[in-house]
Design a protein around this motif. Structure first.
Motif, PDB file in Angstrom:
ATOM      1  N   THR A   1      18.675  -0.347  31.480  1.00 50.06           N
ATOM      2  CA  THR A   1      19.137   1.038  31.406  1.00 50.06           C
ATOM      3  C   THR A   1      18.185   1.932  32.169  1.00 50.06           C
ATOM      4  O   THR A   1      16.973   1.889  31.963  1.00 50.06           O
ATOM      5  N   LEU A   2      18.746   2.721  33.072  1.00 53.56           N
ATOM      6  CA  LEU A   2      17.947   3.682  33.836  1.00 53.56           C
ATOM      7  C   LEU A   2      18.234   5.078  33.307  1.00 53.56           C
ATOM      8  O   LEU A   2      19.380   5.521  33.309  1.00 53.56           O
ATOM      9  N   THR A   3      17.197   5.754  32.895  1.00 52.27           N
ATOM     10  CA  THR A   3      17.387   7.145  32.467  1.00 52.27           C
ATOM     11  C   THR A   3      17.518   8.004  33.714  1.00 52.27           C
ATOM     12  O   THR A   3      16.721   7.881  34.651  1.00 52.27           O
ATOM     13  N   VAL A   4      18.514   8.853  33.751  1.00 51.37           N
ATOM     14  CA  VAL A   4      18.707   9.718  34.915  1.00 51.37           C
ATOM     15  C   VAL A   4      18.474  11.179  34.528  1.00 51.37           C
ATOM     16  O   VAL A   4      17.673  11.869  35.119  1.00 51.37           O
ATOM     17  N   GLU A   5      19.183  11.636  33.485  1.00 48.93           N
ATOM     18  CA  GLU A   5      19.038  13.020  32.978  1.00 48.93           C
ATOM     19  C   GLU A   5      19.077  14.032  34.119  1.00 48.93           C
ATOM     20  O   GLU A   5      18.170  14.851  34.260  1.00 48.93           O
ATOM     21  N   GLU A   6      20.125  13.943  34.923  1.00 46.06           N
ATOM     22  CA  GLU A   6      20.218  14.875  36.049  1.00 46.06           C
ATOM     23  C   GLU A   6      21.544  15.609  36.009  1.00 46.06           C
ATOM     24  O   GLU A   6      22.594  14.993  35.831  1.00 46.06           O
ATOM     25  N   ARG A   7      21.483  16.924  36.215  1.00 45.58           N
ATOM     26  CA  ARG A   7      22.698  17.705  36.280  1.00 45.58           C
ATOM     27  C   ARG A   7      23.434  17.350  37.568  1.00 45.58           C
ATOM     28  O   ARG A   7      22.813  17.213  38.619  1.00 45.58           O
ATOM     29  N   VAL A   8      24.742  17.261  37.486  1.00 44.51           N
ATOM     30  CA  VAL A   8      25.529  16.907  38.665  1.00 44.51           C
ATOM     31  C   VAL A   8      25.397  17.985  39.738  1.00 44.51           C
ATOM     32  O   VAL A   8      25.456  17.692  40.926  1.00 44.51           O
ATOM     33  N   LEU A   9      25.177  19.203  39.316  1.00 48.04           N
ATOM     34  CA  LEU A   9      25.029  20.284  40.291  1.00 48.04           C
ATOM     35  C   LEU A   9      23.575  20.509  40.706  1.00 48.04           C
ATOM     36  O   LEU A   9      23.252  21.518  41.326  1.00 48.04           O
TER      37      LEU A   9
ATOM     38  N   LYS B   1      21.705  19.236  42.987  1.00 51.06           N
ATOM     39  CA  LYS B   1      21.444  19.385  44.431  1.00 51.06           C
ATOM     40  C   LYS B   1      21.819  20.784  44.891  1.00 51.06           C
ATOM     41  O   LYS B   1      21.102  21.408  45.664  1.00 51.06           O
TER      42      LYS B   1
ATOM     43  N   ARG C   1      16.127   2.711  43.236  1.00 51.74           N
ATOM     44  CA  ARG C   1      15.825   2.057  41.966  1.00 51.74           C
ATOM     45  C   ARG C   1      16.276   0.587  41.944  1.00 51.74           C
ATOM     46  O   ARG C   1      16.279  -0.035  40.885  1.00 51.74           O
TER      47      ARG C   1
ATOM     48  N   LEU D   1      27.370  19.537  33.474  1.00 51.83           N
ATOM     49  CA  LEU D   1      27.811  18.148  33.534  1.00 51.83           C
ATOM     50  C   LEU D   1      26.586  17.354  33.987  1.00 51.83           C
ATOM     51  O   LEU D   1      26.009  17.672  35.019  1.00 51.83           O
ATOM     52  N   LYS D   2      26.178  16.394  33.177  1.00 57.46           N
ATOM     53  CA  LYS D   2      24.943  15.663  33.487  1.00 57.46           C
ATOM     54  C   LYS D   2      25.165  14.171  33.499  1.00 57.46           C
ATOM     55  O   LYS D   2      25.958  13.644  32.706  1.00 57.46           O
ATOM     56  N   ILE D   3      24.414  13.475  34.352  1.00 56.75           N
ATOM     57  CA  ILE D   3      24.337  12.014  34.245  1.00 56.75           C
ATOM     58  C   ILE D   3      23.188  11.728  33.275  1.00 56.75           C
ATOM     59  O   ILE D   3      22.046  12.105  33.542  1.00 56.75           O
ATOM     60  N   ILE D   4      23.492  11.090  32.155  1.00 61.45           N
ATOM     61  CA  ILE D   4      22.445  10.809  31.157  1.00 61.45           C
ATOM     62  C   ILE D   4      21.685   9.546  31.569  1.00 61.45           C
ATOM     63  O   ILE D   4      20.470   9.571  31.781  1.00 61.45           O
ATOM     64  N   ASP D   5      22.406   8.449  31.668  1.00 64.97           N
ATOM     65  CA  ASP D   5      21.758   7.211  32.093  1.00 64.97           C
ATOM     66  C   ASP D   5      22.779   6.225  32.652  1.00 64.97           C
ATOM     67  O   ASP D   5      23.989   6.462  32.617  1.00 64.97           O
ATOM     68  N   LEU D   6      22.238   5.150  33.218  1.00 64.35           N
ATOM     69  CA  LEU D   6      23.060   4.101  33.822  1.00 64.35           C
ATOM     70  C   LEU D   6      22.608   2.767  33.271  1.00 64.35           C
ATOM     71  O   LEU D   6      21.405   2.522  33.103  1.00 64.35           O
ATOM     72  N   GLU D   7      23.577   1.881  33.058  1.00 64.07           N
ATOM     73  CA  GLU D   7      23.225   0.485  32.766  1.00 64.07           C
ATOM     74  C   GLU D   7      23.498  -0.264  34.072  1.00 64.07           C
ATOM     75  O   GLU D   7      24.632  -0.227  34.565  1.00 64.07           O
TER      76      GLU D   7
END
Lengths: 238, 116
Positions: free
Chosen positions: A29-37, A39, B21, B105-111
């Motif tokens: 699992t990679l934590t991203v925690e990034e808002r889509v907007l 950029k 990554r 709208l956020k990307i929380i995480d990826l598997e």
């Protein structure tokens, strides 16, 4: 539980395997925690810094289509003491009708066409900085695409958002579109000359505005008759 | 909202992450959809499957989690989660509020995995 892979996501809003399940090997699992907007917002911050370095004040006009943004800008340009101090970027999906109208009044204006996008974004504004938008301007007004939803979410680097709402629209629009009206630093009620002909209540409209924005000044304007234009020009500092 | 362009933006971001990554397949992607973001979850679901075709996300399970609107009150100082129709502090009913969460709208995480 998903019968294909045993994952426990049945309580989430959406759970969907897009293709027939295929084994995928060890996962992490990679934590991203990034808002889509994120950029867009990073470019907006750079735009804001550029505006700050060059002492340029930037306003983002947002409203439904047909609220009177272009006519307001036409009348603004006509009444300005020094038109060279104002630059306008006007956004539409197609055509340059708005830019033509403003050019006919002597405005320094450029049309931005988004084709399919329903909002201007920070990158479109960034392209103009140092070129069409020169530091000598003093004031940049961005006339956004007519849309009450998406432009409110896309920071362009402006100093403030200005929301327009005309008397031909429902008094309850501010509470139906709360994000824009909550974030607006100034709210303009336009086409006030039509009020005697409409079943439209200024008090009701102001009450709806105050439900989502207790502080922003509300100016009542008729670009056609000139009513309220002095207070708008005072706000612009011209 | 324009869910297709949001989905395309998500796909671009994840494709960029796949090189830095070191993964070439996403098995699950979790998004947080703010209650105040203007995003329609059914549209996003549909658009995502289109945007993900042929990308590292092509086989990914999309999980959408709603993040409620959270506001901080300038009058009483407290945070609360009003319903969208109320849009005021739940503690003291003041309208002098600032949004602290639920707009995005956020990307929380990826598997992810790396398949040779």
């Amino acid at each position: 539980m998903c019968r294909d892979c045993g994952c426990q996501t049945a309580n989430k809003i959406a759970h969907q395997h897009l293709l027939r399940f295929q084994p995928h090997g060890p996962t992490r699992t990679l934590t991203v925690e990034e808002r889509v907007l994120a950029k867009n917002d990073a470019i907006a911050r750079q735009n804001r810094e550029w505006f700050g370095r060059h002492d340029l004040r930037v306003l983002n006009l947002i409203s439904s289509p047909g609220s009177g943004k272009t006519l307001l800008l036409e009348k603004t340009v006509e009444r300005l003491q020094d038109r060279t101090r104002l630059t306008i970027l006007t956004g539409d999906q197609e055509r340059d009708y708005d830019a033509q109208r403003l050019q006919a009044r002597g405005a320094k204006v450029k049309q931005l066409n988004t084709l399919s996008a329903c909002h201007l974004d920070a990158a479109m504004i960034e392209k103009e900085l140092g070129g069409f938008v020169s530091p000598a301007s003093g004031l940049l007004i961005i006339e956004n695409i007519g849309n009450l939803v998406c432009p409110a979410a896309f920071d362009l680097g402006e100093h403030c958002k200005i929301a327009l709402l005309s008397t031909t629209e429902g008094e309850d629009k501010p509470t139906k579109y709360p994000l824009l009206f909550h974030e607006a630093a100034l709210i303009l009620i336009t086409k006030t000359d039509l009020m005697p002909h409409l079943d439209w209540s200024l008090e009701k409209c102001e009450a709806h505005i105050r439900k989502v924005n207790p502080k922003a000044p509300i100016l009542k304007i008729s670009a056609k008759t000139g009513a309220g234009m002095d207070s708008w020009l005072d706000y612009l500092g011209k | 909202m324009h869910e297709l362009s949001l989905a395309q933006s998500i796909v671009r971001t994840v494709e960029e992450l796949s090189t830095t990554r070191n993964f070439n397949r996403v098995t699950k992607i979790r998004l947080s959809v703010g209650a105040f973001s203007g995003v329609a979850t059914e549209s996003l679901n549909f658009c995502f499957s289109e945007a993900a075709r042929g990308t590292v996300l092509a086989e990914a399970e999309l999980v959408l989690e709603e993040t409620p609107l959270t506001v901080r009150c300038a009058d009483c100082g407290k945070e609360s989660m009003p319903a969208l129709e109320e849009f005021c502090c739940k503690e003291c009913a003041s309208t002098q509020i600032r949004i602290v969460d639920g707009k995005d709208l956020k990307i929380i995480d990826l598997e992810v995995s790396h398949v040779p």
